[in-house]
Design a protein around this motif. Structure first.
Motif, PDB file in Angstrom:
ATOM      1  N   ARG A   9       0.809  -1.223   0.000  1.00 18.94           N
ATOM      2  CA  ARG A   9       0.000   0.000   0.000  1.00 18.94           C
ATOM      3  C   ARG A   9       0.844   1.275   0.000  1.00 18.94           C
ATOM      4  NH1 ARG A   9      -2.959  -3.319   3.679  1.00 18.94           N
ATOM      5  NH2 ARG A   9      -2.063  -2.236   5.484  1.00 18.94           N
ATOM      6  N   THR A  10       2.161   1.146   0.209  1.00 16.99           N
ATOM      7  CA  THR A  10       3.005   2.348   0.226  1.00 16.99           C
ATOM      8  C   THR A  10       4.455   1.967  -0.001  1.00 16.99           C
ATOM      9  OG1 THR A  10       3.712   4.271   1.518  1.00 16.99           O
ATOM     10  CG2 THR A  10       3.338   2.240   2.737  1.00 16.99           C
ATOM     11  N   ASP A  11       5.208   2.864  -0.627  1.00 14.66           N
ATOM     12  CA  ASP A  11       6.652   2.660  -0.741  1.00 14.66           C
ATOM     13  C   ASP A  11       7.415   3.725   0.038  1.00 14.66           C
ATOM     14  OD1 ASP A  11       6.203   4.860  -2.314  1.00 14.66           O
ATOM     15  OD2 ASP A  11       7.011   3.991  -4.161  1.00 14.66           O
ATOM     16  N   ASP A  12       6.689   4.460   0.884  1.00 18.15           N
ATOM     17  CA  ASP A  12       7.301   5.473   1.741  1.00 18.15           C
ATOM     18  C   ASP A  12       7.710   4.818   3.060  1.00 18.15           C
ATOM     19  OD1 ASP A  12       7.666   8.487   2.489  1.00 18.15           O
ATOM     20  OD2 ASP A  12       6.517   7.601   4.152  1.00 18.15           O
ATOM     21  N   THR A  13       8.954   4.999   3.457  1.00 20.66           N
ATOM     22  CA  THR A  13       9.475   4.289   4.617  1.00 20.66           C
ATOM     23  C   THR A  13       8.696   4.616   5.886  1.00 20.66           C
ATOM     24  OG1 THR A  13      11.691   4.215   3.663  1.00 20.66           O
ATOM     25  CG2 THR A  13      11.516   3.927   6.053  1.00 20.66           C
ATOM     26  N   ARG A  14       8.488   5.908   6.140  1.00 22.47           N
ATOM     27  CA  ARG A  14       7.808   6.280   7.369  1.00 22.47           C
ATOM     28  C   ARG A  14       6.366   5.756   7.378  1.00 22.47           C
ATOM     29  NH1 ARG A  14       7.562  12.281  10.209  1.00 22.47           N
ATOM     30  NH2 ARG A  14       6.242  11.667  11.974  1.00 22.47           N
ATOM     31  N   ALA A  15       5.686   5.907   6.241  1.00 22.44           N
ATOM     32  CA  ALA A  15       4.302   5.428   6.171  1.00 22.44           C
ATOM     33  C   ALA A  15       4.237   3.918   6.354  1.00 22.44           C
ATOM     34  CB  ALA A  15       3.679   5.840   4.849  1.00 22.44           C
ATOM     35  N   PHE A  16       5.214   3.216   5.790  1.00 20.98           N
ATOM     36  CA  PHE A  16       5.246   1.760   5.939  1.00 20.98           C
ATOM     37  C   PHE A  16       5.417   1.366   7.404  1.00 20.98           C
ATOM     38  CE2 PHE A  16       8.215  -1.837   6.489  1.00 20.98           C
ATOM     39  CZ  PHE A  16       7.347  -2.878   6.155  1.00 20.98           C
ATOM     40  N   LEU A  17       6.393   1.965   8.084  1.00 23.55           N
ATOM     41  CA  LEU A  17       6.653   1.587   9.473  1.00 23.55           C
ATOM     42  C   LEU A  17       5.494   1.977  10.383  1.00 23.55           C
ATOM     43  CD1 LEU A  17      10.458   2.406   9.738  1.00 23.55           C
ATOM     44  CD2 LEU A  17       9.371   0.151   9.589  1.00 23.55           C
TER      45      LEU A  17
ATOM     46  N   ALA B 109      14.128  -0.865   6.203  1.00 21.91           N
ATOM     47  CA  ALA B 109      12.849  -0.685   5.513  1.00 21.91           C
ATOM     48  C   ALA B 109      13.036   0.089   4.214  1.00 21.91           C
ATOM     49  CB  ALA B 109      11.866   0.038   6.428  1.00 21.91           C
ATOM     50  N   GLY B 110      13.872   1.123   4.242  1.00 19.71           N
ATOM     51  CA  GLY B 110      14.116   1.889   3.032  1.00 19.71           C
ATOM     52  C   GLY B 110      14.739   1.038   1.942  1.00 19.71           C
ATOM     53  N   ARG B 111      15.728   0.221   2.319  1.00 20.56           N
ATOM     54  CA  ARG B 111      16.376  -0.654   1.322  1.00 20.56           C
ATOM     55  C   ARG B 111      15.377  -1.650   0.747  1.00 20.56           C
ATOM     56  NH1 ARG B 111      20.366  -0.847   5.353  1.00 20.56           N
ATOM     57  NH2 ARG B 111      19.637  -2.929   5.982  1.00 20.56           N
ATOM     58  N   TRP B 112      14.579  -2.254   1.619  1.00 22.84           N
ATOM     59  CA  TRP B 112      13.651  -3.282   1.153  1.00 22.84           C
ATOM     60  C   TRP B 112      12.583  -2.685   0.245  1.00 22.84           C
ATOM     61  CZ3 TRP B 112       8.472  -4.766   3.254  1.00 22.84           C
ATOM     62  CH2 TRP B 112       7.990  -5.931   2.654  1.00 22.84           C
ATOM     63  N   LEU B 113      12.013  -1.573   0.639  1.00 25.31           N
ATOM     64  CA  LEU B 113      10.970  -0.956  -0.172  1.00 25.31           C
ATOM     65  C   LEU B 113      11.514  -0.498  -1.523  1.00 25.31           C
ATOM     66  CD1 LEU B 113       9.174   1.141   2.593  1.00 25.31           C
ATOM     67  CD2 LEU B 113       8.291  -0.919   1.482  1.00 25.31           C
ATOM     68  N   ALA B 114      12.741   0.020  -1.531  1.00 29.01           N
ATOM     69  CA  ALA B 114      13.317   0.512  -2.779  1.00 29.01           C
ATOM     70  C   ALA B 114      13.575  -0.617  -3.772  1.00 29.01           C
ATOM     71  CB  ALA B 114      14.611   1.264  -2.486  1.00 29.01           C
ATOM     72  N   GLY B 115      13.928  -1.789  -3.279  1.00 30.24           N
ATOM     73  CA  GLY B 115      14.259  -2.890  -4.171  1.00 30.24           C
ATOM     74  C   GLY B 115      13.151  -3.895  -4.366  1.00 30.24           C
ATOM     75  N   ARG B 116      11.993  -3.633  -3.795  1.00 25.91           N
ATOM     76  CA  ARG B 116      10.908  -4.614  -3.788  1.00 25.91           C
ATOM     77  C   ARG B 116       9.974  -4.429  -4.969  1.00 25.91           C
ATOM     78  NH1 ARG B 116       5.532  -4.749  -1.611  1.00 25.91           N
ATOM     79  NH2 ARG B 116       4.974  -6.841  -0.819  1.00 25.91           N
ATOM     80  N   SER B 117       9.587  -5.542  -5.590  1.00 28.21           N
ATOM     81  CA  SER B 117       8.524  -5.538  -6.581  1.00 28.21           C
ATOM     82  C   SER B 117       7.204  -5.792  -5.872  1.00 28.21           C
ATOM     83  CB  SER B 117       8.766  -6.633  -7.634  1.00 28.21           C
ATOM     84  OG  SER B 117       9.997  -6.433  -8.290  1.00 28.21           O
ATOM     85  N   PRO B 118       6.073  -5.367  -6.439  1.00 25.75           N
ATOM     86  CA  PRO B 118       4.777  -5.629  -5.801  1.00 25.75           C
ATOM     87  C   PRO B 118       4.604  -7.114  -5.489  1.00 25.75           C
ATOM     88  CG  PRO B 118       4.515  -4.116  -7.649  1.00 25.75           C
ATOM     89  CD  PRO B 118       5.941  -4.593  -7.687  1.00 25.75           C
ATOM     90  N   GLY B 119       4.190  -7.395  -4.279  1.00 30.37           N
ATOM     91  CA  GLY B 119       4.019  -8.786  -3.856  1.00 30.37           C
ATOM     92  C   GLY B 119       5.292  -9.466  -3.400  1.00 30.37           C
ATOM     93  N   GLY B 120       6.418  -8.733  -3.386  1.00 33.29           N
ATOM     94  CA  GLY B 120       7.693  -9.335  -3.029  1.00 33.29           C
ATOM     95  C   GLY B 120       7.751  -9.795  -1.580  1.00 33.29           C
ATOM     96  N   ARG B 121       8.462 -10.883  -1.341  1.00 35.04           N
ATOM     97  CA  ARG B 121       8.540 -11.464   0.000  1.00 35.04           C
ATOM     98  C   ARG B 121       9.543 -10.721   0.865  1.00 35.04           C
ATOM     99  NH1 ARG B 121       8.782 -17.736   0.682  1.00 35.04           N
ATOM    100  NH2 ARG B 121      10.988 -17.352   0.315  1.00 35.04           N
ATOM    101  N   LEU B 122       9.261 -10.729   2.150  1.00 31.30           N
ATOM    102  CA  LEU B 122      10.157 -10.116   3.119  1.00 31.30           C
ATOM    103  C   LEU B 122      11.178 -11.144   3.578  1.00 31.30           C
ATOM    104  CD1 LEU B 122      11.016  -7.836   5.019  1.00 31.30           C
ATOM    105  CD2 LEU B 122       9.285  -8.633   6.640  1.00 31.30           C
ATOM    106  N   THR B 123      12.460 -10.862   3.326  1.00 29.11           N
ATOM    107  CA  THR B 123      13.541 -11.735   3.769  1.00 29.11           C
ATOM    108  C   THR B 123      14.620 -10.980   4.533  1.00 29.11           C
ATOM    109  OG1 THR B 123      14.713 -11.467   1.660  1.00 29.11           O
ATOM    110  CG2 THR B 123      13.194 -13.339   1.832  1.00 29.11           C
ATOM    111  N   ASP B 124      14.478  -9.672   4.671  1.00 29.78           N
ATOM    112  CA  ASP B 124      15.502  -8.869   5.343  1.00 29.78           C
ATOM    113  C   ASP B 124      15.568  -9.249   6.823  1.00 29.78           C
ATOM    114  OD1 ASP B 124      17.160  -6.097   5.112  1.00 29.78           O
ATOM    115  OD2 ASP B 124      16.175  -6.278   7.072  1.00 29.78           O
ATOM    116  N   PRO B 125      16.740  -9.657   7.329  1.00 24.51           N
ATOM    117  CA  PRO B 125      16.817 -10.128   8.711  1.00 24.51           C
ATOM    118  C   PRO B 125      16.525  -9.051   9.746  1.00 24.51           C
ATOM    119  CG  PRO B 125      19.013  -9.998   7.727  1.00 24.51           C
ATOM    120  CD  PRO B 125      18.032  -9.820   6.619  1.00 24.51           C
ATOM    121  N   VAL B 126      16.850  -7.789   9.447  1.00 27.36           N
ATOM    122  CA  VAL B 126      16.563  -6.717  10.401  1.00 27.36           C
ATOM    123  C   VAL B 126      15.051  -6.531  10.544  1.00 27.36           C
ATOM    124  CG1 VAL B 126      16.787  -4.251  10.869  1.00 27.36           C
ATOM    125  CG2 VAL B 126      18.752  -5.536   9.998  1.00 27.36           C
ATOM    126  N   LEU B 127      14.343  -6.494   9.421  1.00 23.18           N
ATOM    127  CA  LEU B 127      12.891  -6.325   9.477  1.00 23.18           C
ATOM    128  C   LEU B 127      12.207  -7.555  10.076  1.00 23.18           C
ATOM    129  CD1 LEU B 127      12.122  -4.473   6.128  1.00 23.18           C
ATOM    130  CD2 LEU B 127      12.369  -3.520   8.432  1.00 23.18           C
TER     131      LEU B 127
END
Length: 375
Positions: free
Chosen positions: A139-147, A190-208
């Motif tokens: 629903r968003t690619d903005d880091t603050r809005a996502f968090l 979150a910024g790195r993941w959102l920037a490189g993510r395609s719609p529907g992409g899976r979350l694999t980032d260990p920090v997140l």
């Protein structure tokens, strides 16, 4: 001790079932954790799970036990998906369901499962954390809005769901830094993941993933963690629950219940964690279904170290209502066999066996998740 009384089972971890009647090939695919077709000249019906389905499910559909797969599937088609599901769920002896809704597909949801199982059956949702984050990111690619959105989704979930679940084992493995990540670290990840993510992409980032775990822990709601075997999307030796020891220690002061799912073949390791840490619990779902005729031996091993108040019943049924029946029947028979043998040997009192059986079947789940989770 075949007469050992058990209350209606409370299944604290399960999934939806198919709305439509599957093809023979798709039906058989639910009898394995493999994501590949069977080897040439073989069938997944020739597994412990396949044999267990053919033993315990045909009588509920008006057939003889051990009937051939073709006859069983023909009867299923004759009855239709809705009637088959109704008969099997009603015959499972399960009175309450906590349903992980994180698997996509055209599956019955919690309320529909409860309705199919019949009057008196209750169902609540278990929220999958990774799916929650992915839906928020869609629903968003903005880091603050996502968090901010993710924090709100976790908070809302804590008020509506019976608990949370993480598939960290699939997305990274269980060997993680046990400490909660700091705000700056989370924002950067979150910024790195959102920037490189395609719609529907899976979350694999260990920090997140760590951020999600700790967000759930802070709510105090039970947190289910996949451990042990599953489909080939995971690497099994990265799923040993002992890899969570640091996280278990770090979360102990919170008192948040951690529930280790499945565990096999690391069920003795999981038993140690439940033995050593008050907030750790475990279940035997999935393991009993796939060990079939050997389920009694596995269940006996789970009763070695784990305190009896830490063991919970589940089926991990997914896709087929048959897997609810099999999981419940193998649990009941295994528990009666193990505890009955100990009573017969004189090492347990019959009253203690009855009390422990009721704890594992239902009472422990009601205590861990709260009585409101089961109506």
């Amino acid at each position: 001790m075949s007469a050992l009384p058990l209350p209606p089972l409370l299944d604290h971890h399960c999934h939806g079932v198919l709305r439509t009647d599957p093809t023979a090939e798709r039906f058989a695919s639910f009898l394995t954790e493999s994501d590949a077709p069977p080897a040439p000249g073989t069938t997944f019906f020739d597994t412990q799970a396949g044999f267990a389905v053919r033993r315990w499910c045909p009588p509920l559909l008006g057939l003889e036990p051990h009937c051939p797969p073709d006859a069983y599937l023909a009867r299923r088609r004759e009855l239709g998906a809705a009637e088959t599901t109704r008969r099997l769920l009603a015959g499972s002896g399960i009175g309450g369901l906590l349903v992980d809704t994180g698997i996509p597909g055209d599956l019955l949801g919690p309320a529909e499962l409860a309705a199919a199982a019949g009057p008196g059956t209750t169902a609540r949702e278990i929220l999958r954390l990774e799916r929650l984050a992915e839906h928020t990111a869609d629903r968003t690619d903005d880091t603050r809005a996502f968090l901010d959105g993710l924090a709100g989704a976790v908070e809302d979930g804590a008020g509506t769901a019976a608990g949370f679940k993480s598939v960290l084992a699939y997305r990274h493995g269980l060997d993680i830094d046990p400490a909660p990540p700091g705000p700056a670290e989370v924002r950067a990840a979150a910024g790195r993941w959102l920037a490189g993510r395609s719609p529907g992409g899976r979350l694999t980032d260990p920090v997140l993933l760590r951020h999600l775990l700790w967000s759930a822990v802070r709510t105090g709601r039970p947190l289910q963690l996949h451990t042990g075997f599953g489909d080939p999307d995971l690497t099994l030796h990265h799923c040993d629950p002992l890899l969570l020891t640091g996280f278990v220690r770090a979360t102990a002061p919170t008192g948040c219940p951690l529930v280790l799912l499945h565990c096999y073949p690391y069920h003795r390791q999981a038993g140690y964690l439940a033995h050593a840490f008050p907030h750790v619990h475990l279940d035997m779902g999935l393991a009993l279904t796939h060990t079939g005729a050997r389920a009694t031996a596995v269940l006996g091993e789970m009763l070695e170290l784990a305190p009896f108040g830490k063991l919970l019943f589940s089926t991990d049924a997914y896709g087929l209502p048959e897997l609810y029946v099999v999981g419940a029947e193998l649990f009941r028979r295994g528990l009666r066999h193990v505890l009955g043998a100990w009573v017969a040997e004189g090492v347990w009192a019959a009253a203690d066996a009855q009390r422990v059986a009721a704890m594992i079947a239902a009472d422990n789940a009601r205590r861990v998740y709260g009585p409101e989770s089961f109506g």
